[in-house]
Design an enzyme around this catalytic site. Sequence first.
Site, PDB file in Angstrom:
ATOM      1  CB  SER A  89      -8.211  -3.915  -1.818  1.00 41.02           C
ATOM      2  OG  SER A  89      -7.449  -4.914  -2.550  1.00 41.02           O
ATOM      3  CB  SER A  90      -3.660  -5.393   0.996  1.00 41.31           C
ATOM      4  OG  SER A  90      -2.810  -4.243   1.305  1.00 41.31           O
ATOM      5  CB  THR A 120      -6.780  -6.981  -7.992  1.00 37.28           C
ATOM      6  OG1 THR A 120      -5.250  -6.816  -7.540  1.00 37.28           O
ATOM      7  CG2 THR A 120      -6.780  -6.088  -9.248  1.00 37.28           C
ATOM      8  CG  ASP A 121      -4.109  -7.053  -2.812  1.00 39.05           C
ATOM      9  OD1 ASP A 121      -3.349  -7.484  -4.015  1.00 39.05           O
ATOM     10  OD2 ASP A 121      -2.979  -6.629  -2.046  1.00 39.05           O
ATOM     11  CB  THR A 180      -3.295  -1.555  -8.561  1.00 38.71           C
ATOM     12  OG1 THR A 180      -3.137  -2.183  -7.681  1.00 38.71           O
ATOM     13  CG2 THR A 180      -2.416  -1.221  -9.454  1.00 38.71           C
TER      14      THR A 180
END
Length: 334
Positions: free
Chosen positions: A53-54, A86-87, A12
């Site tokens: 990051s997912s 952040t995921d 993000t």
Amino acid sequence: MKHVVVIGTGGTIASRWQGAGYAAEAAGHEVLAAGAVPEGVEVNVRDLFTVNSSRLTSAHQLELLRTVHEVLADPAVDGVVVTHGTDTMEESAFLLDLHHDDRRPVVLTGAQLPLDAVDGDAAGNLYDALLTAATGEGIGVVIAFGGFVHAARGTVKAHTLDVQAFADPSGRPLGRVKFGEIAWGAPRPRAAALPLPDAGAGAPRVDVVMHHVDADPLLFEAALGAGAQGIVLVGTGAGNATPDFVAAVRRAVDAGVLVAVSTRVAAGPVAPLYTGGGAVDLAAAGGVLTGTLRAGQARIAVLAALLSAEGPEERAAALRRIIATAEDRTPAVA
């Protein structure tokens, strides 16, 4: 002058509006330009990859691990900052920490609001991360986010949207950033670093299966059928499932698969308290109880154990050593 290298991986903090949602696209120097750099810090940027990051894979994480070690091979570098989504930040941070054997800090940070958001959190988090990388010593791999510095081990994403995104449900932060300075609490004990995986080593398949009301081992067996070399069983309570899961775990362990047992409860350790399919029986069947590690980090522990040892018994022993690391869960920062 402190020399900090920023490794960009997307997330993000590097995201912009795409017409139907946000996606990572900004290069590292664009992210860095969004905020101020602490006085006395010189920054070099290295773009590694740019993804949400997912979408990260174990191959991405191993590439990041090797890149961090490559950067730290330069004695002129005082610290490393990794900008990351952040995921899955908690997973990458833990993998890096398990292999980190250096007094110089590695700091992961990101944002909950995209790069071009008005009053976004990217600039503040990046400033705090650079400050931590330039001034911290012997802290290992940490997450700097929302004004706090968190130890990698045990820290999870605790809120989907709030700018205070990360927490250790079983402990407290290592430090707090106030007015451009870091107030440190008591340091945490850390394990001896694992050896860096061989450059040509591929990532073994490690799956996560959750227990719930009416659950049976169908998905556990499906993971085995798909070639999983490791499985994390996410139990209820203190790490409990059913007798059918116990039988499935025993079959998997007998076949050389490394099985770890975590819990879907937010805080507290997995503990061998109950039989009838509980953690007592799962451990007796060969499952390794993961303490306070939750699913994502338990999976990383299994992955690291598989990469660091040969043979089922050696890998189980490696996993137990990772989990048995002394953990200071007392309050560190008010």
